[in-house]
Scaffold this active site. Structure first.
Site, PDB file in Angstrom:
ATOM      1  N   ASP A   8       9.888 -10.463 -31.127  1.00 14.22           N
ATOM      2  CA  ASP A   8       8.533 -10.956 -30.754  1.00 14.22           C
ATOM      3  C   ASP A   8       7.561 -12.503 -31.631  1.00 14.22           C
ATOM      4  O   ASP A   8       8.671 -12.697 -32.992  1.00 14.22           O
ATOM      5  CB  ASP A   8       8.075 -10.048 -31.931  1.00 14.22           C
ATOM      6  CG  ASP A   8       8.369  -8.408 -31.558  1.00 14.22           C
ATOM      7  OD1 ASP A   8       8.642  -8.132 -30.191  1.00 14.22           O
ATOM      8  OD2 ASP A   8       8.528  -7.117 -31.991  1.00 14.22           O
ATOM      9  N   ASP A 129       2.411   1.780 -25.585  1.00 15.68           N
ATOM     10  CA  ASP A 129       2.950   2.621 -26.997  1.00 15.68           C
ATOM     11  C   ASP A 129       1.475   3.972 -27.654  1.00 15.68           C
ATOM     12  O   ASP A 129      -0.074   3.852 -27.133  1.00 15.68           O
ATOM     13  CB  ASP A 129       2.156   1.221 -28.007  1.00 15.68           C
ATOM     14  CG  ASP A 129       2.679   0.174 -26.934  1.00 15.68           C
ATOM     15  OD1 ASP A 129       3.825  -0.058 -26.043  1.00 15.68           O
ATOM     16  OD2 ASP A 129       2.021  -1.025 -26.895  1.00 15.68           O
TER      17      ASP A 129
END
Length: 255
Positions: A8, A129
């Site tokens: 990330d 998500d």
């Protein structure tokens, strides 16, 4: 089943968030290229990159860092975060990205996703998500009223190559994947599903093998790799064998 390490990116650095909360970020390495090379050396067959700045701002922010990673390794790279238009996705492919992960536009502009799937066959992954089964968008800052499985079915119909399903409440928590939600997602679509969120151990990864016949073809692992709770090289071998096994020591890890 693939074990897919995650990097990330926040301001060009390798970080992890807790439940998608930008205020709860922890820097694990200043150099994502170093991390990517380590994961490739440990046996990764694919790398998962997320542009956290891009997800928040709605545009690609860490393109230079992404390009540096794709040029440094030979395994396929999938990238998500802030991919809201065709030009941005084309630019990612130009710098060596293999798969583009779209999320927000699947909710806000599904016709664009349909066009992208047509223009870039087998290269468009839809990241779904969810909080309590409802789809979150814009870097997880907003939650819609759309059911995750309904969106997945629509995107599969458009030609998406794969669904990455993330349970936000599990992401970065090391409390294990949401097996029930993953089973429901895999049964809802006929395209492959990649699990994301909560993997904390080899036991979690091996438990996901039970969902492989339903189409769960991979698991993204993030925080557990950086804390040392999961050894990537051991996980790759154990999952490949489908059972626990003795493995040689890992190579030296990055600082």
């Amino acid at each position: 089943m693939e074990v897919i390490p995650a990097i990330d990116l926040l301001q060009g650095r390798c970080v992890r968030l807790y439940q998608g909360d930008y205020s709860q970020s922890e820097v694990f390495n200043e150099n994502p290229v170093e991390v990517a090379r380590q994961w490739e050396q440990e046996g990764a067959t694919r790398l998962h990159l997320v542009d956290l700045d891009g997800a928040k701002e709605g545009k690609s922010v860490n393109l230079d860092a992404i390009a540096s990673v794709t040029q440094a390794i030979s395994i396929p790279v999938e990238v998500g975060g802030g991919l809201r238009d065709k030009a941005t996705i084309e630019r990612l492919f130009e710098v060596g990205v293999r798969y583009a992960i779209v999320g927000t536009i699947a909710v806000e502009n599904p016709a664009l996703v349909q066009q992208l799937c047509h223009d870039f066959p087998d290269q468009i992954i839809v990241g779904i998500d969810a909080r309590n089964g409802k789809v979150a968008t814009r870097g997880w800052l907003e939650t819609s009223e759309i059911n995750a499985t309904d969106l997945a079915q629509q995107m599969a119909g458009f030609g998406a190559s794969t669904i990455i399903y993330t349970d936000i409440h599990r992401d970065g928590t090391l409390i294990g994947p949401n097996m029930e939600a993953l089973r429901e997602m895999a049964q809802a679509v006929e395209i492959p599903v990649i699990a994301s969120g909560g993997v904390s151990s080899l036991t979690d990864l091996l438990s996901l093998l039970a969902l492989e016949p339903l189409g769960v073809i991979g698991a993204i692992v993030g925080r557990a790799l950086y804390t040392g709770d999961v050894s990537l090289s051991e996980a790759v071998r154990a999952v490949g064998q489908g059972r626990w096994q003795d493995v040689p020591p890992d190579p030296p890890r990055f600082a």
